[in-house]
Design an enzyme around this catalytic site. Structure first.
Site, mmCIF file in Angstrom:
data_model
loop_
_atom_site.group_PDB
_atom_site.id
_atom_site.type_symbol
_atom_site.label_atom_id
_atom_site.label_comp_id
_atom_site.label_asym_id
_atom_site.label_seq_id
_atom_site.Cartn_x
_atom_site.Cartn_y
_atom_site.Cartn_z
ATOM 1 C CB CYS A 82 -0.957 -0.019 1.181
ATOM 2 S SG CYS A 82 -0.138 -0.035 2.787
ATOM 3 C CG HIS B 45 -3.650 5.108 5.382
ATOM 4 N ND1 HIS B 45 -4.705 4.232 5.534
ATOM 5 C CD2 HIS B 45 -2.691 4.428 4.703
ATOM 6 C CE1 HIS B 45 -4.396 3.073 4.990
ATOM 7 N NE2 HIS B 45 -3.178 3.163 4.469
#
Length: 687
Positions: free
Chosen positions: A25, A608
């Site tokens: 990620c 995030h």
């Protein structure tokens, strides 16, 4: 990034055999392991590029890297042990994918044939390349008048130049022996037996048989027939031939397998080579050799007839066909015919038009290199530089083809136009010939008979392809965004930009007080005190409306322990995330779950959206920006569907982190409770 950290990571988690799957990620590598108990946690965390490591349930394991995660991921995937897990971008994967599109992908036997053909030539390409430069040197000396036409009939060179001329002949005269060795080895036969069989028909004594009384001259004087035990033996000069050793190796491979089935293993070492030579030497001399010579000559004459009928058509078709033949591996037979043409005709007519393809290929690479330099794409700059050097100096197209052109499909149409232009020029000029097998590079231009025509043609092919690539680009919008993200990340990592007072969003105070006394006697004393209060360099506003969550309470240990950076979390009450200040988008994940910003204040910020939401693969996210974009405070970054995320079982808590805290004195939470978009969320103070 060197590959050693990548190898160290793999070793510390139990080796490649312990890996079931790997993704990444915005900040971390996500491993799915066979057995997580084999992980050496301390060893993982001791690796310099690793910020931290977090075991998870279900044999899942996360290694936190930070902004360099994609580079480390690519390094890991490039490791030989991880080759089977490749993303499809390795040269081997690209080759396989291209072969699958053509006839080789539909017929296994055909694919095997071309693999054998390529494996027979590939190990000796270096020797051929070296020898071709000696030939080019001799041609250049003849062109400059230093020596007479060295390859003309009846010409005798000075002994010194005779010696120089011998430097290339060793490779080409004994080429059949090299091919026989490689092909026999590839087909499972003893390569030295294959070498020995082919060597018989190349002995001076074999050639002498054709000069005996009663021998009949055939094949235009290039061969003779003599009776051996009542059977006709055709004696050829097998120097530089490639089809006879290939056919011989094919039969030898099958015979070897048969003999090993019949002969007991205890005596195979003696009788398999003996019987192989007993059968194959006569078979090669009487049947296989002549078939190979006549078959190759037939193919060569067929192509020559096309060239004789219309040099223009031939010169156009060859460079246009090569870009499709090379990826499929269908060009190897043409290489063999080039060698045969030189041996039988004294010249070759294929290599000139082939040069138009090669230089169009190199020109497209030069265009990519120009754009990579302009766009500061470090990786592509290195790739294109190496590929261009290999092409222009060595005449080798594979680094350009597999390393660049087949990965970026926009290049091919532009390159084909370059091929067409070069081919048309050669065709209009009546074609180009060479008396040597050479790799078409800058160094081998003197090897062609019409140097001005050939030079103009390859220059036109090169610059046409290069200019078209520069003007139109070679990347899709998505590929451009990925490069921009990487370039921005590199710039952010290297930036040492000092924050100034002009960037201060919320200055507090800085004061200095001094007092002094003195006497008029020429002596004096002074005392001074100074007090400095911490200076807030920047205040980061909240990117989303919601409830502030202290960093220690963020439901992910990678974030809560401050491994990635310092800051806070926000549990959103609305569905849009905004830029909290002016700056540049460094990373914008296509999945919408994470964004990296470089604010004008020098703060590197990670937002995030949710925890583990990368697993949604973009579902429920609508990304509004791309890497490389300039944003202002209040620019929408992404909108998300709360229901999709919650139904999937993921937390919406959004960490907002300063990822370069070491540049600052402190990074502190500036709010609690409910915050609206833009409300002070984090304060960043100077050291």
């Amino acid at each position: 990034m060197a590959s050693k950290p990548a190898a160290d990571i793999i070793e510390s988690i139990g080796g490649a055999e312990n890996i079931v799957g790997l993704t990444h990620c915005a900040t971390r590598l996500r491993f799915q392991l066979k057995d997580a108990s084999g992980v050496d946690q301390k060893a993982v965390e001791a690796i310099p590029v690793v910020l931290g490591a977090v075991p998870q349930t279900g044999d899942r394991y996360q290694v936190v890297i930070g902004g360099a995660v994609e580079t480390v991921y690519n390094d890991i995937m490039a490791l030989p042990a991880l080759k089977k897990m490749g993303s499809g971008d390795t040269i081997a994967d690209i080759k396989a994918a291209e072969r699958a599109k053509g006839p080789r992908g539909r017929f296994a036997a055909l694919d095997t044939f071309f693999e054998i053909l390529s494996d027979s030539f590939r190990p000796i390409l270096g020797a051929l390349l070296g020898a071709s430069l000696f030939i080019t040197f001799m041609a250049l000396m003849a062109t400059l008048g230093v020596i007479p036409a060295w390859n003309a009939p009846g010409v005798t060179l000075d002994p010194s130049w005779q010696f120089v001329n011998l430097m290339w002949q060793g490779v080409f005269v004994f080429l059949p022996l090299m091919v026989a060795y490689n092909a026999s080895k590839r087909l499972g036969a003893d390569p030295w037996v294959g070498f020995g069989i082919m060597a018989v028909v190349m002995l001076p004594g074999f050639a002498a048989i054709g000069q005996t009384t009663g021998a009949e001259s055939v094949f235009g004087g290039h061969a003779s027939v003599v009776q051996i035990f009542g059977l006709p033996l055709t004696v050829f000069d097998y120097s530089s031939q490639v089809f006879p050793p290939l056919l011989m190796a094919g039969v030898l491979g099958a015979l070897t397998k048969l003999l090993k089935k019949i002969i007991p293993s205890s005596v195979q070492l003696i009788f398999v080579p003996f019987l192989s030579m007993l059968i194959m030497i006569p078979l090669t001399a009487f049947l296989i050799g002549p078939i190979g010579v006549y078959g190759g000559a037939g193919l060569g004459n067929f192509l020559k007839s096309i060239n004789d009928f219309s040099p223009f058509i031939f010169a156009v078709v060859i460079p246009l066909a090569y870009p499709f033949m090379v990826p499929l591996g269908l060009h190897w037979p043409l290489n063999a015919i080039m060698l045969l043409n030189i041996q039988s005709l004294g010249f070759d007519f294929i290599q000139g038009p082939m040069g138009a393809w090669n230089f169009a290929c190199f020109g497209a690479t030069a265009g990519v290199l120009f754009l990579a330099i302009r766009e500061k794409d470090r990786v592509m700059k290195q790739t294109a530089t190496g590929a261009l050097a290999a092409g222009l100096l060595g005449g080798i197209s594979e680094p350009s083809l597999y390393g660049i052109h087949l990965r970026f499909k926009r290049i091919y149409p532009r390159m084909l136009i370059g091929c067409l232009v070069g081919g048309v020029i050669i065709g209009l000029g009546g074609g180009v010939k060479t008396s040597a097998f050479v790799f078409t590079s800058l160094l081998t231009i003197p090897a062609f008979d019409n140097i001005p025509l050939y030079s103009i043609a390859i220059a036109a092919a090169f610059f046409t392809a290069m200019i078209l690539v520069i003007l139109s680009g070679y990347q899709t919008p998505e590929q451009k965004a990925e490069v921009a993200a990487q370039v921005a990340a590199d710039e952010a990592a290297e930036s040492e930009k000092a924050a100034t007072v002009a960037n201060v969003a919320a200055p507090v105070a800085a004061a200095a007080v001094g007092t002094g006394t003195g006497t008029g006697t020429g002596t004096g004393t002074g005392t001074g005190t100074a007090t400095a209060l911490a200076t807030v360099l920047a205040t980061v506003g909240s990117p989303v409306a919601g409830i502030v969550v202290p960093l220690s309470e963020v439901p992910d240990p990678v974030f809560s322990k401050g491994i990635v950076g310092l800051g806070v979390g926000v549990d959103p009450t609305e569905d849009t995330v905004y830029a909290p200040g002016a700056g540049k988008v460094v990373v914008a994940q296509a999945t919408g779950h994470a964004f990296g910003l470089l604010l004008d204040s020098g703060v590197e910020l990670l937002i995030h959206v949710g925890i583990d939401t990368v697993n949604l693969a973009g579902k429920g996210f609508n990304v509004k920006v791309a890497a490389g974009d300039r944003v202002e405070a209040g620019t929408a970054l992404v909108t998300f569907d709360r229901k999709v995320i919650e139904d999937a079982g993921y937390s919406l808590v959004t960490p907002v982190l300063v990822t370069n805290p070491k540049k600052f004195g402190s990074v502190d939470q500036a709010a609690s409770g409910h915050v609206s978009v833009g409300s002070p969320l984090i304060t960043v103070a100077a050291k």
